[in-house]
Design a protein around this motif. Structure first.
Motif, PDB file in Angstrom:
ATOM      1  N   LEU A 246      38.722  40.066  45.399  1.00 24.31           N
ATOM      2  CA  LEU A 246      39.092  38.996  44.471  1.00 24.31           C
ATOM      3  C   LEU A 246      37.936  38.651  43.543  1.00 24.31           C
ATOM      4  N   ASP A 247      36.737  38.686  44.062  1.00 21.38           N
ATOM      5  CA  ASP A 247      35.566  38.346  43.253  1.00 21.38           C
ATOM      6  C   ASP A 247      35.363  39.343  42.114  1.00 21.38           C
ATOM      7  N   ALA A 248      35.781  40.599  42.333  1.00 18.75           N
ATOM      8  CA  ALA A 248      35.692  41.587  41.244  1.00 18.75           C
ATOM      9  C   ALA A 248      36.528  41.121  40.045  1.00 18.75           C
ATOM     10  N   TYR A 249      37.686  40.524  40.302  1.00 23.35           N
ATOM     11  CA  TYR A 249      38.499  39.961  39.225  1.00 23.35           C
ATOM     12  C   TYR A 249      37.894  38.659  38.688  1.00 23.35           C
ATOM     13  N   ASP A 250      37.380  37.860  39.595  1.00 22.52           N
ATOM     14  CA  ASP A 250      36.854  36.548  39.215  1.00 22.52           C
ATOM     15  C   ASP A 250      35.716  36.676  38.208  1.00 22.52           C
ATOM     16  N   ARG A 251      34.945  37.741  38.310  1.00 20.34           N
ATOM     17  CA  ARG A 251      33.807  37.949  37.405  1.00 20.34           C
ATOM     18  C   ARG A 251      34.240  38.173  35.960  1.00 20.34           C
ATOM     19  N   PHE A 252      35.535  38.457  35.779  1.00 20.59           N
ATOM     20  CA  PHE A 252      36.069  38.642  34.427  1.00 20.59           C
ATOM     21  C   PHE A 252      37.032  37.514  34.048  1.00 20.59           C
ATOM     22  N   ALA A 253      36.907  36.380  34.736  1.00 21.74           N
ATOM     23  CA  ALA A 253      37.712  35.182  34.449  1.00 21.74           C
ATOM     24  C   ALA A 253      39.204  35.441  34.630  1.00 21.74           C
TER      25      ALA A 253
END
Length: 431
Positions: A246-253
């Protein structure tokens, strides 16, 4: 104005720990005008308010139209494709099939067949993947608009996809912008920014997805998350600085209250906390998870953290478009983890829960006054075995039997905006 008399059931909110969520009229009246519910309640109480009303008696259980929170219309023809887990299954069966959607005529034909199938299964709204081709989304929206359906779709972003299924960063932005400008908010349609999953887009394209989401406050984000253990390992290798998938997506807002992530089978607690904090949610797809051997969704974990949930068929990895059937599989998926899914909550996930996840709960999913009149008439005696099981049974037992034993055969009629669009006994849809 028209009235529909029969047994009516819906959930006004998530019934987990809230028994007052069940709204049930054993002999109810639904009054529809201009495609919307203007009154609902016990027949004896509502009917006198509408003298001279034309009333149709419906035999069966009237529930809100089902809302599929995750499905791939281009994969309809690849349902029941044998012999692989997620990544190999995509390479072997799905990517070759999706290449054909560069042809608008092919896309239009499949879109029509797909919508026929949805309505036959009682599904009146859905969050839908197209393909990387803008033409696939054009075809889907045109078909949905002609039928006056409430649907959300998006062009797939995958600049790291295979040959023939690959766009560019620039195309991702320009084609998505054009589709949003043309279709989002038109009739009953909405748009979703749709990166396929983290591994099929470059960092630059994921950044574009975040830009699109920020620039268009009404659109959704629709992608996949933590479905398969090999996929998760490859994402971890690709994004070593990310705390988890999920954090991989979160880094791109890309993690917001408008984000819908399919699957979430293998989530660390940190991801669940972040999903709950952000308001993002999971489209649970039990049939697909069983079929591809991905695992079973952890309902107990999601409930502990208060993660927002809906229910998806995920055709073509899913084996049935029936959300009744998928609700029954969701019950079975929860048991190994000690979670017993209540049949009313399962119905909520397939109706109001998915509507809330898709931000369309103001319009559909509750069969409440003011909402659009999308509903389904279920037959709990659709087969001899179902008739035997439901005879004399309580409402909860009948609903559970529909979920465990039911499928498209249990859908007697489907209504969109108060208009019958599928009649099982007549064997066809209605214009």
């Amino acid at each position: 104005m028209k009235g529909f008399r029969g047994e009516i059931l819906s959930l006004s909110h998530d019934p987990a720990g809230a028994p007052d969520a069940v709204r049930h009229e054993a002999d109810g009246l639904l009054v529809v005008e201009a495609g919307r519910v203007v009154a609902r309640g016990a027949f004896a109480e509502v009917a006198p308010r509408f003298p001279g009303l034309a009333v149709e008696r419906l035999k069966g259980l009237i529930v809100p139209g089902f809302i599929d929170a995750h499905v791939h219309y281009p994969q309809l023809g690849r349902i029941a494709s044998h012999g692989a887990q997620l990544l190999d299954w995509l390479e072997r069966h799905i990517f070759p099939a999706e290449k054909a959607f560069a042809d608008p005529v092919h896309a239009a034909g499949v879109a029509e067949a797909f919508l026929d199938e949805l309505l036959r299964h009682g599904t009146t709204s859905a969050l839908v993947f197209g393909t990387v081709h803008a033409a696939s989304v054009e075809a889907f929206f045109a078909a949905a608009e002609a039928r006056e359906l409430r649907m959300i779709c998006g062009k797939v972003l995958m600049d790291l996809g295979p040959e023939g299924l690959r766009d560019t960063v620039e195309e991702a932005r320009s084609e998505s912008e054009a589709l949003i400008a043309k279709w989002h908010g038109r009739a009953r349609l909405g748009y979703a920014v749709t990166p396929r999953y983290a591994l099929t887009s470059t960092d630059a394209q994921l950044a574009v997805a975040g830009d699109l989401l920020a620039a268009h406050p009404g659109v959704l984000l629709h992608t996949h998350l933590a479905e398969n253990t090999r996929e998760i390992a490859e994402v971890a290798a690709r994004f070593p600085e990310a705390a988890d998938y999920l954090d991989a997506y979160d880094r791109f807002a890309l993690v917001t209250d408008r984000s819908v992530f399919a699957h979430g089978v293998h989530l660390p607690d940190r991801s669940c906390e972040r999903l709950a904090e952000s308001g993002a949610g999971i489209a649970v797809c039990p049939s697909s998870n069983f079929f591809l051997g991905s695992g079973m969704f952890d309902f107990a974990q999601a409930e502990r953290h208060g993660v927002r949930l809906g229910l998806g068929s995920d055709i073509g990895a899913g084996t049935s478009l029936s959300l009744l059937h998928n609700a029954g599989l969701a019950y079975q998926a929860g048991l190994p983890g000690g979670h017993v899914l209540d049949p009313f909550r399962a119905l909520w996930l397939a109706t109001g829960g998915s509507a809330r996840l898709l931000h369309i709960d103001g319009e559909v999913g509750l069969l409440a006054e003011g909402q659009e009149a999308d509903f389904v008439v279920l037959d709990d005696a659709a087969t001899p075995l179902m008739a035997r099981r439901t005879a004399g049974a309580s409402l909860a037992e009948r609903l559970f039997a529909l979920q465990i034993l039911g499928d498209d055969r249990a859908v007697r009629r489907t209504y969109v905006l108060g208009r019958c669009v599928w009649d099982r006994d007549a064997g066809h849809g209605h214009a």
